[in-house]
Design a protein around this motif. Structure first.
Motif, PDB file in Angstrom:
ATOM      1  N   PRO A   1       0.813  -1.228   0.000  1.00 18.85           N
ATOM      2  CA  PRO A   1       0.000   0.000   0.000  1.00 18.85           C
ATOM      3  C   PRO A   1       0.846   1.278   0.000  1.00 18.85           C
ATOM      4  O   PRO A   1       1.757   1.419   0.809  1.00 18.85           O
ATOM      5  N   PRO A   2       0.544   2.197  -0.919  1.00 22.49           N
ATOM      6  CA  PRO A   2       1.278   3.462  -0.981  1.00 22.49           C
ATOM      7  C   PRO A   2       0.743   4.461   0.050  1.00 22.49           C
ATOM      8  O   PRO A   2      -0.284   4.220   0.691  1.00 22.49           O
ATOM      9  N   ASP A   3       1.433   5.587   0.164  1.00 27.55           N
ATOM     10  CA  ASP A   3       0.981   6.652   1.065  1.00 27.55           C
ATOM     11  C   ASP A   3      -0.095   7.512   0.419  1.00 27.55           C
ATOM     12  O   ASP A   3      -0.865   8.175   1.115  1.00 27.55           O
ATOM     13  N   ALA A   4      -0.154   7.515  -0.927  1.00 28.29           N
ATOM     14  CA  ALA A   4      -1.188   8.258  -1.654  1.00 28.29           C
ATOM     15  C   ALA A   4      -1.245   7.715  -3.080  1.00 28.29           C
ATOM     16  O   ALA A   4      -0.304   7.070  -3.554  1.00 28.29           O
TER      17      ALA A   4
ATOM     18  N   TYR B   1     -13.023   5.411 -11.108  1.00 26.25           N
ATOM     19  CA  TYR B   1     -14.136   5.421 -10.150  1.00 26.25           C
ATOM     20  C   TYR B   1     -14.275   4.058  -9.478  1.00 26.25           C
ATOM     21  O   TYR B   1     -14.479   3.960  -8.268  1.00 26.25           O
ATOM     22  N   GLU B   2     -14.166   3.000 -10.275  1.00 24.67           N
ATOM     23  CA  GLU B   2     -14.292   1.642  -9.725  1.00 24.67           C
ATOM     24  C   GLU B   2     -13.152   1.334  -8.764  1.00 24.67           C
ATOM     25  O   GLU B   2     -13.365   0.755  -7.690  1.00 24.67           O
ATOM     26  N   VAL B   3     -11.939   1.724  -9.131  1.00 26.45           N
ATOM     27  CA  VAL B   3     -10.772   1.500  -8.268  1.00 26.45           C
ATOM     28  C   VAL B   3     -10.943   2.276  -6.960  1.00 26.45           C
ATOM     29  O   VAL B   3     -10.743   1.743  -5.867  1.00 26.45           O
ATOM     30  N   CYS B   4     -11.339   3.543  -7.065  1.00 29.05           N
ATOM     31  CA  CYS B   4     -11.535   4.383  -5.885  1.00 29.05           C
ATOM     32  C   CYS B   4     -12.585   3.770  -4.960  1.00 29.05           C
ATOM     33  O   CYS B   4     -12.368   3.652  -3.752  1.00 29.05           O
ATOM     34  N   THR B   5     -13.705   3.365  -5.510  1.00 33.44           N
ATOM     35  CA  THR B   5     -14.773   2.770  -4.700  1.00 33.44           C
ATOM     36  C   THR B   5     -14.283   1.520  -3.982  1.00 33.44           C
ATOM     37  O   THR B   5     -14.515   1.342  -2.786  1.00 33.44           O
TER      38      THR B   5
ATOM     39  N   ARG C   1      -8.691  -1.911   4.927  1.00 31.23           N
ATOM     40  CA  ARG C   1      -7.230  -1.943   4.848  1.00 31.23           C
ATOM     41  C   ARG C   1      -6.671  -0.758   4.064  1.00 31.23           C
ATOM     42  O   ARG C   1      -5.518  -0.374   4.264  1.00 31.23           O
ATOM     43  N   TYR C   2      -7.469  -0.194   3.147  1.00 34.50           N
ATOM     44  CA  TYR C   2      -6.952   0.827   2.238  1.00 34.50           C
ATOM     45  C   TYR C   2      -7.729   2.139   2.262  1.00 34.50           C
ATOM     46  O   TYR C   2      -7.357   3.083   1.575  1.00 34.50           O
ATOM     47  N   CYS C   3      -8.785   2.216   3.043  1.00 33.98           N
ATOM     48  CA  CYS C   3      -9.692   3.365   2.982  1.00 33.98           C
ATOM     49  C   CYS C   3      -9.051   4.689   3.400  1.00 33.98           C
ATOM     50  O   CYS C   3      -9.538   5.750   3.031  1.00 33.98           O
TER      51      CYS C   3
ATOM     52  N   ASP D   1     -15.561   8.724  -2.769  1.00 33.29           N
ATOM     53  CA  ASP D   1     -14.804   9.051  -1.571  1.00 33.29           C
ATOM     54  C   ASP D   1     -13.414   9.575  -1.903  1.00 33.29           C
ATOM     55  O   ASP D   1     -12.562   9.610  -1.036  1.00 33.29           O
ATOM     56  N   ALA D   2     -13.182   9.964  -3.143  1.00 28.66           N
ATOM     57  CA  ALA D   2     -11.875  10.502  -3.498  1.00 28.66           C
ATOM     58  C   ALA D   2     -11.596  11.723  -2.630  1.00 28.66           C
ATOM     59  O   ALA D   2     -12.500  12.455  -2.252  1.00 28.66           O
TER      60      ALA D   2
END
Length: 127
Positions: free
Chosen positions: A47-50, A63-67, A74-76, A104-105
């Motif tokens: 997992p990255p920092d951003a 959009y699908e990846v963000c959702t 774990r990634y929210c 939720d971006a």
């Protein structure tokens, strides 16, 4: 303090190269992905920092990846900056800018966003 890692996700290699170089110059460790599925694999592996995430991509759109990430405990908390050119093309695109606003971006930038705009957004979200 360890170096912050940024995942840049876009299907345009030239854009990715410019953003990657700019972020590295600012001291960030940069990883890249060229579609949504590759992005999810990389996030899950390390997992990255951003994340800087383009909306219109093959395989799985931004959009699908963000959702998916924002609905996974774990990634929210990973800040996501969505890049979208959709606003100008809304009548000719299957993507809707309004659906991004419901996302939720953590930030939205119109494409083409300059490396300076992306850097400013990332700094604001990570500080």
């Amino acid at each position: 303090m360890s170096t912050k890692r940024i995942l840049v996700v876009d299907d345009e290699p030239d854009f990715v190269a410019v953003v990657k170089e700019n972020l590295r110059h600012e001291g960030y460790d940069v990883e890249v992905a060229y579609n949504g599925i590759e992005a999810l694999e990389k996030v899950k592996a390390n997992p990255p920092d951003a994340i800087v995430l383009d909306v219109m991509m093959p395989e799985k759109n931004g959009y699908e990846v963000c959702t998916e990430l924002k609905h996974d405990d774990r990634y929210c908390d990973i800040p996501i900056v969505l890049l979208t050119a959709v606003a100008e093309n809304v009548t000719s695109s299957r993507y809707s800018h309004s659906s991004g606003i419901d996302m939720d971006a953590d930030d939205f930038l119109s494409k083409p966003a300059s490396p300076e705009e992306i850097l400013k957004s990332l700094k604001a979200l990570m500080d």
